[in-house]
Design a protein around this motif. Sequence first.
Motif, PDB file in Angstrom:
ATOM      1  N   GLN A 513       0.842  -1.199   0.000  1.00  0.00           N
ATOM      2  CA  GLN A 513       0.000   0.000   0.000  1.00  0.00           C
ATOM      3  C   GLN A 513       0.876   1.248   0.000  1.00  0.00           C
ATOM      4  O   GLN A 513       1.583   1.510   0.968  1.00  0.00           O
ATOM      5  N   LEU A 514       0.834   1.990  -1.116  1.00  0.00           N
ATOM      6  CA  LEU A 514       1.544   3.261  -1.139  1.00  0.00           C
ATOM      7  C   LEU A 514       0.814   4.310  -0.320  1.00  0.00           C
ATOM      8  O   LEU A 514       1.398   5.335   0.031  1.00  0.00           O
ATOM      9  N   GLY A 515      -0.491   4.066  -0.032  1.00  0.00           N
ATOM     10  CA  GLY A 515      -1.287   5.044   0.702  1.00  0.00           C
ATOM     11  C   GLY A 515      -1.760   6.154  -0.216  1.00  0.00           C
ATOM     12  O   GLY A 515      -1.780   6.011  -1.434  1.00  0.00           O
ATOM     13  N   ALA A 516      -2.154   7.272   0.385  1.00  0.00           N
ATOM     14  CA  ALA A 516      -2.640   8.415  -0.386  1.00  0.00           C
ATOM     15  C   ALA A 516      -1.444   9.107  -1.035  1.00  0.00           C
ATOM     16  O   ALA A 516      -0.547   9.585  -0.353  1.00  0.00           O
ATOM     17  N   VAL A 517      -1.435   9.145  -2.359  1.00  0.00           N
ATOM     18  CA  VAL A 517      -0.281   9.692  -3.086  1.00  0.00           C
ATOM     19  C   VAL A 517      -0.511  11.170  -3.360  1.00  0.00           C
ATOM     20  O   VAL A 517      -1.438  11.548  -4.079  1.00  0.00           O
ATOM     21  N   ASP A 518       0.348  12.005  -2.745  1.00  0.00           N
ATOM     22  CA  ASP A 518       0.176  13.457  -2.888  1.00  0.00           C
ATOM     23  C   ASP A 518       1.316  14.096  -3.664  1.00  0.00           C
ATOM     24  O   ASP A 518       1.369  15.311  -3.800  1.00  0.00           O
ATOM     25  N   ARG A 519       2.255  13.261  -4.180  1.00  0.00           N
ATOM     26  CA  ARG A 519       3.391  13.786  -4.935  1.00  0.00           C
ATOM     27  C   ARG A 519       3.833  12.696  -5.906  1.00  0.00           C
ATOM     28  O   ARG A 519       3.548  11.524  -5.684  1.00  0.00           O
ATOM     29  N   PRO A 520       4.539  13.049  -6.975  1.00  0.00           N
ATOM     30  CA  PRO A 520       4.979  12.016  -7.925  1.00  0.00           C
ATOM     31  C   PRO A 520       6.012  11.100  -7.275  1.00  0.00           C
ATOM     32  O   PRO A 520       6.952  11.561  -6.623  1.00  0.00           O
ATOM     33  N   VAL A 521       5.830   9.788  -7.459  1.00  0.00           N
ATOM     34  CA  VAL A 521       6.770   8.797  -6.916  1.00  0.00           C
ATOM     35  C   VAL A 521       7.001   7.708  -7.966  1.00  0.00           C
ATOM     36  O   VAL A 521       6.294   7.628  -8.965  1.00  0.00           O
ATOM     37  N   TYR A 522       8.028   6.881  -7.715  1.00  0.00           N
ATOM     38  CA  TYR A 522       8.192   5.663  -8.497  1.00  0.00           C
ATOM     39  C   TYR A 522       8.473   4.524  -7.538  1.00  0.00           C
ATOM     40  O   TYR A 522       8.920   4.736  -6.398  1.00  0.00           O
ATOM     41  N   VAL A 523       8.182   3.314  -7.986  1.00  0.00           N
ATOM     42  CA  VAL A 523       8.459   2.110  -7.196  1.00  0.00           C
ATOM     43  C   VAL A 523       9.159   1.100  -8.096  1.00  0.00           C
ATOM     44  O   VAL A 523       8.911   1.040  -9.306  1.00  0.00           O
ATOM     45  N   ARG A 524      10.068   0.331  -7.493  1.00  0.00           N
ATOM     46  CA  ARG A 524      10.728  -0.764  -8.195  1.00  0.00           C
ATOM     47  C   ARG A 524      10.966  -1.890  -7.195  1.00  0.00           C
ATOM     48  O   ARG A 524      10.864  -1.677  -5.981  1.00  0.00           O
ATOM     49  N   LEU A 525      11.244  -3.080  -7.719  1.00  0.00           N
ATOM     50  CA  LEU A 525      11.390  -4.267  -6.874  1.00  0.00           C
ATOM     51  C   LEU A 525      12.762  -4.898  -7.047  1.00  0.00           C
ATOM     52  O   LEU A 525      13.382  -4.792  -8.095  1.00  0.00           O
ATOM     53  N   ARG A 526      13.191  -5.595  -6.013  1.00  0.00           N
ATOM     54  CA  ARG A 526      14.326  -6.497  -6.133  1.00  0.00           C
ATOM     55  C   ARG A 526      14.076  -7.642  -5.156  1.00  0.00           C
ATOM     56  O   ARG A 526      13.266  -7.531  -4.215  1.00  0.00           O
ATOM     57  N   GLY A 527      14.758  -8.761  -5.399  1.00  0.00           N
ATOM     58  CA  GLY A 527      14.633  -9.901  -4.496  1.00  0.00           C
ATOM     59  C   GLY A 527      15.923 -10.688  -4.491  1.00  0.00           C
ATOM     60  O   GLY A 527      16.754 -10.557  -5.395  1.00  0.00           O
TER      61      GLY A 527
END
Length: 574
Positions: A513-527
């Motif tokens: 859950q990123l929650g309420a997004v009030d600004r531009p963001v990015y997400v990426r994954l690693r494992g």
Amino acid sequence: MGHGHHHHDHDHDHAHERPGDTEAAAARDLAVPDGELSPGQLSRRRMFRRAGLLGAGLTAAGVLGGEGQAAATATAATRDEGRGREPRDGYQWLAGDHHIHTQYSSDGIYRVIDHVRHANAFGLGWMVITDHGGAAHAKIGVEKVNPDIVAAREAVKDTLVFQGLEWNIPAAEHGTVFVAPGRGEVATLKEFESSFDGSVKGASSNTPQNEALAIAGLNFLADAVRKRRVPDALFLANHPSRKGIDSPHEIRGWRDAQPSIAVGMEGAPGHQAAGIPKPNGPGGGRGYYDGGPGADSFAGYPAESYKTFGGFDWMTSTVGGLWDSLLAEGKPWWITANSDAHWVHGDTSDRGPGSDFNANGRYEDPVYKGVANFGSGDFWPGFYSRTHVGAQDFSYRAVMDALRAGRIWVDHGGLISGLVVRARAAGTGQRGVTLGDTLHVRQGARVELAIELTLAGRPNWAQFVPTLAQVDVIQGDVTGPVSDKDAFTTPNTKVVQSYEVNRNSGTVTFTYQLGAVDRPVYVRLRGTDGKRSAPGLLGAAVDPHGPQIDVYGDADPWNDLWFYSNPIWVLPRR
């Protein structure tokens, strides 16, 4: 919507166009499937697509863009095809490798067909033959290798074989340049190499003139696509940290000059067997990352940047590092993972007798030697490093479109079998957007990241089933273009969530859950398999369970496995 189109949360009440705003308008229109356009809009889109202007989707300004450009989505460019869909997420995920050398390289040995048959056996759907650029190759190699590539395409129908070359980037490191098959592939590559290769032109030192020659080379490729000499062309930077000579401003310069041609870099170099200890391996550094700064190196890079971390390049493996600094600008810049196969670890071949590379531009066909070569640092394509692209169908153009769009995740050693990632408005049941794409939401809307991992489930080529120990979600703020083009850090990128897995079969799903997004963001994954993740040199506080720096001479690649995904952006509308 038909044809399995992905639903995107876009505004369709487009502002009136200003004269000369066609690029922004074209980008904005990309958000709309072909079927929803008027005939006039559709013909204009087809014109742009033919001109090569829509392939990128994301324009030079990046995801933040000018007015209207933010609505660009790279997936829409070929969405009208509707063929060959994989039911779960609409894409065929094809593993591949864009960095492979043959007997037409001065330090190579194998025939094209040897690599193609191995790549096919090891599960690759696409590959690029990239013999070293240089004077001899420009004169002889480009033409000579082409019939071998054409024959391999006929012989092995279920692996796509691109022709490319390894470009000596003026003022910088090596890079893959390749084109879509067509009548002009040989002539275009030959002219490119003769005119813009740093070795051919004596342009390797880091002067402004040489940096400008590199940009001119990318402009030449874009022009070749626009004039339809070749159907498509791409450039990716190879082993970017190895010598420290790809400065941050050069990387930004390539990307900004031609964002539909210069699309990314190797997140992990090839030569992964080079770290296997003697006597079973070369006993060197993974990727042959074993040097230090030289005369042309960028002075700002720290000492540890010349080493790999969990087999990955420092630019990629550092949370908040160079890769993240580009993503924080909103600039699409993707990562890949490749074999860089020259001479394969444990192979029993030798160069053909009577070879005269300088005269012939190639070595004679390899012969059986009967002695395994454990001093080599390479794996066959597909054996260890894989670049997975989400293609619309099984075709050359679809693979290139997927690479350009950033629908890419990479893994080592078969750590996982599949990855489906979607950012979507929370609780709406919407499908959302996938890797490389941008989710547009209303200011303050709640957003979630849905992650589905298909675990390994079967032995890899080292004959064990890898266990995925942990998955990390990495999130960063998009802060816009930097004033210092040599910036290689960004402060607001962090590991925001870690999930424990500790399994190797079946499917696992997580929803972050990123929650309420009030600004531009990015997400990426690693494992990771967790065998060596612990505080690295760079900021244990930022990344307590990140990859460790690889130990020179004792870095068994099979005991430190990672996967990485490319990012998804989330842009709230104000």
